[in-house]
Design a protein around this motif. Structure first.
Motif, mmCIF file in Angstrom:
data_model
loop_
_atom_site.group_PDB
_atom_site.id
_atom_site.type_symbol
_atom_site.label_atom_id
_atom_site.label_comp_id
_atom_site.label_asym_id
_atom_site.label_seq_id
_atom_site.Cartn_x
_atom_site.Cartn_y
_atom_site.Cartn_z
ATOM 1 N N PRO A 174 14.880 4.644 -14.653
ATOM 2 C CA PRO A 174 16.338 4.591 -14.470
ATOM 3 C C PRO A 174 16.846 5.435 -13.311
ATOM 4 O O PRO A 174 17.978 5.264 -12.869
ATOM 5 N N TYR A 175 16.012 6.349 -12.798
ATOM 6 C CA TYR A 175 16.495 7.315 -11.826
ATOM 7 C C TYR A 175 16.138 6.915 -10.398
ATOM 8 O O TYR A 175 15.119 6.280 -10.156
ATOM 9 N N TYR A 176 17.007 7.337 -9.484
ATOM 10 C CA TYR A 176 16.777 7.150 -8.053
ATOM 11 C C TYR A 176 16.124 8.428 -7.526
ATOM 12 O O TYR A 176 16.579 9.540 -7.839
ATOM 13 N N SER A 191 7.659 1.880 -17.271
ATOM 14 C CA SER A 191 8.880 2.694 -17.317
ATOM 15 C C SER A 191 8.978 3.686 -16.170
ATOM 16 O O SER A 191 9.827 4.572 -16.189
ATOM 17 N N HIS A 192 8.089 3.560 -15.158
ATOM 18 C CA HIS A 192 8.093 4.516 -14.058
ATOM 19 C C HIS A 192 8.192 3.800 -12.715
ATOM 20 O O HIS A 192 7.708 2.687 -12.552
ATOM 21 N N THR A 193 8.827 4.474 -11.778
ATOM 22 C CA THR A 193 8.940 3.962 -10.414
ATOM 23 C C THR A 193 8.394 4.998 -9.446
ATOM 24 O O THR A 193 8.654 6.200 -9.591
ATOM 25 N N THR A 194 7.627 4.517 -8.467
ATOM 26 C CA THR A 194 7.083 5.383 -7.424
ATOM 27 C C THR A 194 7.788 5.091 -6.109
ATOM 28 O O THR A 194 7.902 3.935 -5.692
ATOM 29 N N TRP A 195 8.277 6.148 -5.470
ATOM 30 C CA TRP A 195 8.981 6.068 -4.188
ATOM 31 C C TRP A 195 8.139 6.826 -3.162
ATOM 32 O O TRP A 195 7.756 7.975 -3.396
ATOM 33 N N THR A 209 12.882 18.104 0.950
ATOM 34 C CA THR A 209 13.669 17.995 -0.278
ATOM 35 C C THR A 209 13.280 16.784 -1.101
ATOM 36 O O THR A 209 12.750 15.801 -0.582
ATOM 37 N N VAL A 210 13.536 16.893 -2.394
ATOM 38 C CA VAL A 210 13.488 15.777 -3.334
ATOM 39 C C VAL A 210 14.765 15.842 -4.162
ATOM 40 O O VAL A 210 15.160 16.921 -4.614
ATOM 41 N N GLN A 211 15.417 14.709 -4.324
ATOM 42 C CA GLN A 211 16.634 14.615 -5.120
ATOM 43 C C GLN A 211 16.446 13.474 -6.120
ATOM 44 O O GLN A 211 16.111 12.358 -5.734
ATOM 45 N N ILE A 212 16.646 13.749 -7.388
ATOM 46 C CA ILE A 212 16.444 12.752 -8.441
ATOM 47 C C ILE A 212 17.668 12.725 -9.347
ATOM 48 O O ILE A 212 18.152 13.778 -9.775
ATOM 49 N N GLY A 213 18.187 11.526 -9.612
ATOM 50 C CA GLY A 213 19.347 11.438 -10.484
ATOM 51 C C GLY A 213 19.778 10.005 -10.717
ATOM 52 O O GLY A 213 19.182 9.056 -10.194
ATOM 53 N N PRO A 214 20.866 9.821 -11.452
ATOM 54 C CA PRO A 214 21.396 8.478 -11.764
ATOM 55 C C PRO A 214 22.229 7.939 -10.609
ATOM 56 O O PRO A 214 23.447 7.781 -10.705
#
Length: 447
Positions: A174-176, A191-195, A209-214
């Motif tokens: 669900p997270y970006y 249920s997982h996404t790899t970027w 940096t890494v930023q993770i959120g909705p």
């Protein structure tokens, strides 16, 4: 005094060597030069659990028995290899991961290090507050200036050590997930996404940096500028963002005209779902809090400030922290230039008021060497901007902006010093500038 790179015995079996930077004596390391980091990260948002594999490509700059990397004690190392050999011996104490290669590496020889680690990342406490990886209400934020990179990966944590990066983040679908550079690929499994992101231009560790959120990502309309611009933010903030950041393309156009070409492939603004005390810069990215989208453009000067850091701080990065005015003074002056070029008060008007305000404050700051306790003092920002305004008055507008454009071109993606700036400025006038530098940089009393 020890010679650089030489160990001296300390108490309780510890070893010390001359600091890379007196402002952060515990950060940075000698004996090698990193050219690339490849980070494979897996982050579980609900439990704030991070697992990582860091592959570091470097070259030894001298022969030595041990090499050290900065890494937070909150993370546990499970395996280290050097140059593809069997697992290397290592210790992880006092924020240093120190490894011993099985064979001596000659000066100029390859140093390829792989570190596997995991733990619950937390910010690094410093005299400037907590910096590095931090939980949000739903997700994570990384704001590492000046020494927080070690909170989430092993590194040579000093701005003079710039390298290319590939950052892979696997997190709950669900997270970006956003990191520096170009998104190479995105793959969802169960249920997982790899970027996977590639940052090809050299980057300092604190700007990583890494930023993770909705979040959702959208293109910012910017027909008048060539640089692609994007926004990553919660859907609920979209309307306010479109108003508050509406003039950002015009801002980019203004800064390209004044400072020279934008130094990276694109520019992204991320707005967290949480409030933040201050916005923070990363390479190619600026991070704002939900409170900076107030629907009234109440933070527009900060929008200008963070954008300007892409030139001054991210492309041109200080070689030592004593020269922090080269980042903050320039970004603060960019606020004044944006005001002047967008129908607001002129830089002269803002400078006059800033000078009056500084005159009421203690006269105990040396701009050219403020010391670690004061390097993020607001007086560094304002006095730095006033120094540039005084230089602009001395040179005239044409030579002054020619100087800024040559400054950003000559040292693009490099490390810089105050001396290099003052030497370059001397080519833009026949009048001596030493009295100006002495008064503004090397005298505590406000000129």
């Amino acid at each position: 005094m020890m010679k650089p790179g030489k160990f001296a015995a300390g108490g309780a079996g510890k070893f010390y060597e001359e600091p890379v930077d007196a402002y952060l004596p515990q950060n940075g390391n000698r004996g090698y030069r990193v050219s690339r980091y490849e980070l494979e990260l897996t982050y579980k948002v609900p439990s704030n659990r991070l697992a990582g594999k860091a592959s570091i490509t470097a070259n030894a700059t001298e022969v030595r028995a041990k090499f050290a990397f900065d890494l937070s004690p909150a993370l546990t190392v499970s395996k280290v290899t050097v140059n593809g050999a069997r697992p290397a011996k290592y210790t992880h104490q006092h924020g240093k991961l120190t490894l011993t290669p099985a064979q001596k590496i000659p000066a100029g020889g390859a140093l390829s290090v792989t570190v596997q680690y995991a733990g619950t990342p937390s910010p690094i406490r410093s005299i400037w507050g907590e910096v590095g990886w931090e939980e949000l209400t739903e997700g994570a934020i990384v704001a590492s200036q000046p020494n927080g990179a070690a909170s989430w990966f092993p590194c040579d944590d000093h701005p003079s050590s710039k390298a290319s990066y590939q950052i892979s983040i696997t997190t709950d679908s669900p997270y970006y997930a956003l990191a520096n550079g170009t998104l190479l690929r995105k793959q969802t499994r169960a249920s997982h996404t790899t970027w996977v992101y590639e940052q090809s231009e050299p980057m300092a560790t604190y700007l990583t940096t890494v930023q993770i959120g909705p979040y959702e990502r959208r293109r910012v309309p910017s027909d008048q500028v060539a640089t692609p611009m994007h926004a990553v933010l919660p859907q609920r903030l979209r309307t306010r963002f479109e108003h508050d950041f509406a003039r950002q393309p015009e801002m980019m156009d203004t800064f390209v005209r004044l400072f020279g070409p934008y130094p990276f492939a694109d520019y992204t603004v991320l707005v967290t779902d949480d409030d933040l005390e201050i916005p923070v810069e990363a390479q190619g990215i600026s991070v704002f809090g939900a409170n900076h989208c107030d629907g009234r453009r109440g933070s527009e000067r900060l929008v200008a400030h963070e954008l300007a850091h892409q030139w001054f701080g991210n492309s041109l990065t200080l070689r030592s922290w004593r020269d922090i005015w080269l980042h903050e003074g320039f970004a603060c002056y960019a606020e004044w230039l944006w005001s002047e070029n967008s129908g607001g008060p002129s830089a002269q008007e803002i400078a006059t008021q800033a000078h009056l305000n500084l005159g009421l404050l203690p006269q105990d700051l040396l701009l050219g060497d403020p010391g670690p306790d004061l390097m993020f003092d607001d007086r560094v920002y304002k006095r730095g901007a006033l120094t540039l305004h005084a230089l602009r008055q001395a040179l005239g507008d044409g030579p002054f902006f020619d100087l800024l454009r040559q400054w950003t071109a000559r040292y693009r993606h490099s490390n810089v010093t105050t001396e290099e700036f003052t030497d370059l400025a001397a080519h833009f006038t026949d009048a001596p500038l030493r009295p100006l530098w002495d008064a503004w940089l090397w005298n505590k009393i406000l000129p």
